[in-house]
Design a protein around this motif. Sequence first.
Motif, mmCIF file in Angstrom:
data_model
loop_
_atom_site.group_PDB
_atom_site.id
_atom_site.type_symbol
_atom_site.label_atom_id
_atom_site.label_comp_id
_atom_site.label_asym_id
_atom_site.label_seq_id
_atom_site.Cartn_x
_atom_site.Cartn_y
_atom_site.Cartn_z
ATOM 1 N N LYS A 262 0.864 -1.197 0.000
ATOM 2 C CA LYS A 262 0.000 0.000 0.000
ATOM 3 C C LYS A 262 0.895 1.239 0.000
ATOM 4 O O LYS A 262 1.475 1.597 1.019
ATOM 5 N N ARG A 263 0.998 1.895 -1.172
ATOM 6 C CA ARG A 263 2.011 2.939 -1.329
ATOM 7 C C ARG A 263 1.441 4.354 -1.366
ATOM 8 O O ARG A 263 2.150 5.303 -1.661
ATOM 9 N N THR A 264 0.154 4.505 -1.042
ATOM 10 C CA THR A 264 -0.419 5.845 -0.883
ATOM 11 C C THR A 264 -1.145 5.911 0.449
ATOM 12 O O THR A 264 -1.596 4.881 0.974
ATOM 13 N N LYS A 265 -1.283 7.112 0.974
ATOM 14 C CA LYS A 265 -1.951 7.296 2.262
ATOM 15 C C LYS A 265 -3.383 6.785 2.202
ATOM 16 O O LYS A 265 -3.868 6.143 3.146
ATOM 17 N N GLN A 266 -4.073 7.040 1.086
ATOM 18 C CA GLN A 266 -5.459 6.617 0.944
ATOM 19 C C GLN A 266 -5.589 5.093 1.035
ATOM 20 O O GLN A 266 -6.486 4.564 1.692
ATOM 21 N N LYS A 267 -4.676 4.393 0.360
ATOM 22 C CA LYS A 267 -4.734 2.930 0.380
ATOM 23 C C LYS A 267 -4.420 2.375 1.769
ATOM 24 O O LYS A 267 -5.002 1.378 2.209
ATOM 25 N N LEU A 269 -5.044 3.976 4.656
ATOM 26 C CA LEU A 269 -6.227 4.265 5.483
ATOM 27 C C LEU A 269 -7.376 3.322 5.161
ATOM 28 O O LEU A 269 -8.101 2.872 6.062
ATOM 29 N N SER A 270 -7.532 2.999 3.885
ATOM 30 C CA SER A 270 -8.587 2.084 3.469
ATOM 31 C C SER A 270 -8.361 0.690 4.047
ATOM 32 O O SER A 270 -9.302 0.033 4.505
ATOM 33 N N THR A 271 -7.103 0.250 4.054
ATOM 34 C CA THR A 271 -6.771 -1.070 4.612
ATOM 35 C C THR A 271 -6.993 -1.088 6.119
ATOM 36 O O THR A 271 -7.545 -2.057 6.667
ATOM 37 N N LEU A 272 -6.598 -0.006 6.791
ATOM 38 C CA LEU A 272 -6.800 0.073 8.245
ATOM 39 C C LEU A 272 -8.281 0.041 8.601
ATOM 40 O O LEU A 272 -8.670 -0.540 9.623
ATOM 41 N N GLU A 273 -9.084 0.638 7.756
ATOM 42 C CA GLU A 273 -10.526 0.695 7.989
ATOM 43 C C GLU A 273 -11.142 -0.703 7.977
ATOM 44 O O GLU A 273 -12.118 -0.982 8.680
ATOM 45 N N LYS A 274 -10.547 -1.585 7.176
ATOM 46 C CA LYS A 274 -11.101 -2.942 7.027
ATOM 47 C C LYS A 274 -10.747 -3.856 8.198
ATOM 48 O O LYS A 274 -11.368 -4.906 8.368
ATOM 49 N N LEU A 275 -9.713 -3.465 8.940
ATOM 50 C CA LEU A 275 -9.292 -4.341 10.036
ATOM 51 C C LEU A 275 -10.392 -4.454 11.073
ATOM 52 O O LEU A 275 -10.901 -3.467 11.585
ATOM 53 N N SER A 276 -10.761 -5.679 11.383
ATOM 54 C CA SER A 276 -11.793 -5.902 12.402
ATOM 55 C C SER A 276 -11.184 -6.665 13.560
ATOM 56 O O SER A 276 -10.079 -7.192 13.467
ATOM 57 N N LYS A 277 -11.908 -6.733 14.639
ATOM 58 C CA LYS A 277 -11.354 -7.289 15.860
ATOM 59 C C LYS A 277 -11.906 -8.682 16.123
ATOM 60 O O LYS A 277 -13.065 -8.945 15.855
#
Length: 415
Positions: A262-267, A269-277
């Motif tokens: 993931k080489r852009t800030k947007q990508k 942030l998008s990946t972090l958003e998907k992380l679930s617990k």
Amino acid sequence: MMQWLSSADFSVQQHDIITRRQEGTGQWFVDTPKFKWWLQGFDKTLFCLGIPGAGKTMMAAIAIDHLCRMILCDDIGVAYLFCSYKAQTDQSASSLFAALLKQLAQSRPDITAPVTHIYDEHSKRGSRPSLDEILRVLQSICLNYTTVYIVVDALDECTDREGARCRLIDKLRELQARIDVRLLFTSRFIPEITQKFQSNPILEVRAHEEDVRRFVAGQIPRLPNCIQRDEKLKQAVQNKIIEAADGMFLLARLHVDSLLDKRTKQKVLSTLEKLSKGLATLDEAYKEAIKRIDGQLAEDRSLARRALSWIICVQRLLTTKELCHALAIEPGNKTLNYDNLYDVEDVISVCAGLVTVDEESSIIRLVHYTTQEYFERVRLEWDPGAQEEIAVACLTYLSFDTFRSGSCANDEAFE
């Protein structure tokens, strides 16, 4: 003589594990009252339970390292075993006890007379000592120590064929009844194992938040520049992965690896958003890794699938050289084409963080037992031709011209 007794070298594995430790990680474990009571002998057995990926093997290695640093005299012995799902055929009760005997005898060359005796007795006949013989000699060796510490990691990965796991536990307890032997075991939550330790202190192994934070911070230099150069984003990455890891180092590692491309800030942030617990996300993390593999260029995707298939399907662990040779074989070959050998770093790079190499032994393996379990569930769907491709490669190799003359008559011809 020691090599004859046992070819296992768990010290190499210990070195590989402990060198991956982030400084300060696991200090909470050796500071717990239960560990200290075990250390001092108030409790002779300590059973350490943990969910998959919680860091049990690392804690076992930290305990071993702590013991080795603490003990400064020859009359205290330390021995340990790392059980492995990929080495079950080589980890019978006899071979595991022989490995313990080897470690304790090697530490004190002055007490090896009982080992020399069984070596002289069996080597001339080409036979192996029985389990009872090994246990008798082990007890004799242990009597030369005032205290013996034995650490057994991953009881759940120890084979139970012919009752090997039960015999390991029961015979160690019999030894403990005669000598000051202090036993530390680690395992996943498996009822038939946990019920054997109901009367013993139980210490739950869980990745503490501070430990996960140290681990993630140590992984930041591997991540793309867009993360490394943005302090706010770097902090967000650390906080989100720590939250999503939910007590599992393995999950933290897989989440870190999911950011490698993931080489852009947007990508990011998008990946972090998907992380679930939660524990269920282990499967989700593996699915995400497979997506990354399948999203690569065709050659890289094929290489990753072939490499993973070999590592998953083999009945014992492979060295990096063995895997690279296996991947170089093509149907119809009459000799091994050395121009077709892959660089092991390239093989690792296309596998989306699912494989790791033990530097000391050059063993290449999946990152975790649960990775093997996951691929065994999805293998027929993900790579249905794997067994056939491996069979063809093995038959091709056995048909190489160099083997045409049959087995070698002497060592010189073999070399």
